[in-house]
Write an enzyme that holds these catalytic residues in place. Sequence first.
Site, short mmCIF file in Angstrom:
data_model
loop_
_atom_site.label_atom_id
_atom_site.label_comp_id
_atom_site.label_asym_id
_atom_site.label_seq_id
_atom_site.Cartn_x
_atom_site.Cartn_y
_atom_site.Cartn_z
N ASP A 133 0.85 -1.19 0.00
CA ASP A 133 0.00 0.00 0.00
C ASP A 133 0.89 1.24 0.00
O ASP A 133 1.88 1.31 0.73
CB ASP A 133 -0.91 -0.01 1.23
CG ASP A 133 -2.08 0.95 1.07
OD1 ASP A 133 -3.22 0.49 1.00
OD2 ASP A 133 -1.85 2.18 1.02
N ILE A 134 0.51 2.21 -0.80
CA ILE A 134 1.29 3.44 -0.94
C ILE A 134 1.23 4.28 0.35
O ILE A 134 2.12 5.08 0.62
CB ILE A 134 0.80 4.22 -2.19
CG1 ILE A 134 1.88 5.12 -2.74
CG2 ILE A 134 -0.47 4.98 -1.94
CD1 ILE A 134 1.58 5.64 -4.15
N HIS A 163 -10.16 -5.64 -3.32
CA HIS A 163 -8.83 -5.93 -2.77
C HIS A 163 -8.95 -6.28 -1.31
O HIS A 163 -9.85 -5.81 -0.61
CB HIS A 163 -7.88 -4.74 -2.96
CG HIS A 163 -8.42 -3.43 -2.44
ND1 HIS A 163 -9.33 -2.68 -3.17
CD2 HIS A 163 -8.21 -2.77 -1.29
CE1 HIS A 163 -9.64 -1.59 -2.48
NE2 HIS A 163 -8.98 -1.62 -1.33
N GLY A 214 -16.09 2.54 3.32
CA GLY A 214 -14.82 3.25 3.24
C GLY A 214 -13.94 2.84 2.07
O GLY A 214 -12.74 3.09 2.07
N GLN A 215 -14.54 2.20 1.06
CA GLN A 215 -13.74 1.77 -0.10
C GLN A 215 -13.42 2.97 -0.99
O GLN A 215 -14.33 3.70 -1.41
CB GLN A 215 -14.50 0.71 -0.91
CG GLN A 215 -13.67 0.12 -2.04
CD GLN A 215 -14.41 -0.97 -2.82
OE1 GLN A 215 -15.58 -1.28 -2.54
NE2 GLN A 215 -13.75 -1.55 -3.80
N HIS A 259 -6.84 -6.03 2.14
CA HIS A 259 -5.68 -5.47 2.83
C HIS A 259 -5.13 -6.53 3.78
O HIS A 259 -5.90 -7.21 4.49
CB HIS A 259 -6.08 -4.27 3.69
CG HIS A 259 -6.57 -3.08 2.93
ND1 HIS A 259 -5.77 -2.00 2.65
CD2 HIS A 259 -7.79 -2.78 2.43
CE1 HIS A 259 -6.47 -1.10 2.00
NE2 HIS A 259 -7.71 -1.53 1.85
N ASN A 316 -12.73 -3.42 2.51
CA ASN A 316 -13.68 -2.30 2.52
C ASN A 316 -14.61 -2.46 1.33
O ASN A 316 -14.14 -2.72 0.21
CB ASN A 316 -12.94 -0.97 2.45
CG ASN A 316 -12.08 -0.73 3.67
OD1 ASN A 316 -12.46 -1.07 4.79
ND2 ASN A 316 -10.91 -0.16 3.48
P1 AMP Z 1 -9.67 1.10 0.15
O1 AMP Z 1 -10.01 2.25 1.05
O2 AMP Z 1 -9.92 -0.23 0.80
O3 AMP Z 1 -10.27 1.23 -1.21
O4 AMP Z 1 -8.09 1.15 0.01
C1 AMP Z 1 -7.42 1.57 -1.13
C2 AMP Z 1 -5.97 1.59 -0.77
O5 AMP Z 1 -5.22 1.71 -1.96
C3 AMP Z 1 -5.55 2.76 0.13
O6 AMP Z 1 -5.03 2.23 1.34
C4 AMP Z 1 -4.49 3.49 -0.68
O7 AMP Z 1 -3.42 3.95 0.10
C5 AMP Z 1 -4.05 2.43 -1.68
N1 AMP Z 1 -3.55 2.94 -2.94
C6 AMP Z 1 -4.12 3.86 -3.76
N2 AMP Z 1 -3.38 4.06 -4.85
C7 AMP Z 1 -2.31 3.22 -4.73
C8 AMP Z 1 -1.17 2.96 -5.55
N3 AMP Z 1 -0.97 3.58 -6.72
N4 AMP Z 1 -0.27 2.04 -5.12
C9 AMP Z 1 -0.45 1.39 -3.95
N5 AMP Z 1 -1.51 1.60 -3.14
C10 AMP Z 1 -2.42 2.51 -3.52
#
Ligand code: AMP
Length: 112
Positions: free
Chosen positions: A31-32, A100, A93-94, A102, A87
């Site tokens: 995760d970024i 995906h 909170g998605q 986590h 999520n």
């Molecule tokens: P969600 O809230 O479950 O949709 O989580 C989406 C996750 O994707 C968040 O924790 C972001 O930090 C992560 N995210 C968004 N863009 C990227 C990216 N380019 N590379 C890695 N993680 C990302």
Amino acid sequence: MSDNCVFCKIIAGEIPARKVHEDSDLIAFNDIHPAAPVHFMIVPKEHIASLEDAHARHEMLLGRILLLAPMLAREQGLNDGFRTIINTGKGGGQEVMHLHVHVIGGGGLHAM
Ligand code: AMP
């Protein structure tokens, strides 16, 4: 592949990511914005928007994601357990509308 989906772009190699796993059906990358010392996501290569959009034909795929989680968690040094979060939708909170899971751990997690 869905247009303007950041995870589809990672899967297509158009956006870089720190991959921890890839096979024909799944990809996993860090995760970024990590919420803990170890934080990666397991993502199906097929664009499924959310858990609400998964169907019976995805049963095997969903099972594979859950079985991959402890394997990758161990590889990433999470020998003491980890948290999985999915999520779903705006109310859940998605933020990225591509299913995906986590996988989070390595300290700082409180009981929910
Ligand atoms: P969600 O809230 O479950 O949709 O989580 C989406 C996750 O994707 C968040 O924790 C972001 O930090 C992560 N995210 C968004 N863009 C990227 C990216 N380019 N590379 C890695 N993680 C990302």
